[in-house]
Motif scaffolding. Structure first.
Motif: not given
Length: 146
Positions: A2-17, A38-48
């Motif tokens: 079965s397909k797997k689904y993921y939620i992902y978060l992009f955070k900026d350098s101030l740790d804001n989602v 806004w993509f150039v402001n992404v400093s962290k990426v999280f995957k569920s």
């Protein structure tokens, strides 16, 4: 399988989602955001952790957009109060940002800031920025470093 689904978060350098999304193909979906200002402001990426059901994944996506008040998501998914707290919060792991960094660096080489807008530095140069070529470039860079 079965397909797997993921939620992902992009955070900026101030740790804001700044963005919350849902996908079945994580790196491909991250790559699709490369043209967003806004993509150039992404400093962290999280995957569920993986989710087995698309409906549950969509509900989690909307929940996290509201919970974090993600500034770059569509406003129609955003409300003042979270619709409902979940009995189980998802576990998010920091994603190895090498791939994101490669894409961001390519985008930054192509653009220059102009009154808070992105403009192409070299409009006469055609760059082949499709997912497969970037992935091949990324893998070749990783192999050279090993």
């Amino acid at each position: 399988m079965s397909k797997k689904y993921y939620i992902y978060l992009f955070k900026d350098s101030l740790d804001n989602v700044i963005y919350v999304g849902m996908t079945t193909t994580f790196e491909r979906r991250v790559f699709q955001h490369k043209d967003k200002e806004w993509f150039v402001n992404v400093s962290k990426v999280f995957k569920s952790e993986p989710l087995e059901n698309e409906t549950v994944a969509k509900i989690y996506e909307i929940y996290y957009i509201n919970k974090f008040k993600a500034s770059e998501n569509q406003k129609d998914n955003y409300s003042i109060e979270c619709p409902c707290p979940f009995q189980k919060e998802l576990t998010f792991d920091t994603y190895n940002c090498d791939f994101v960094t490669v894409v961001k660096n390519i985008v930054l080489k192509m653009v220059s800031p102009n009154e808070n807008k992105i403009s192409i530095k070299k409009p006469n140069i055609k760059l082949d920025l499709n997912y497969d070529n970037i992935t091949k470039e990324f893998k070749s860079m990783k192999n050279k470093g090993d």
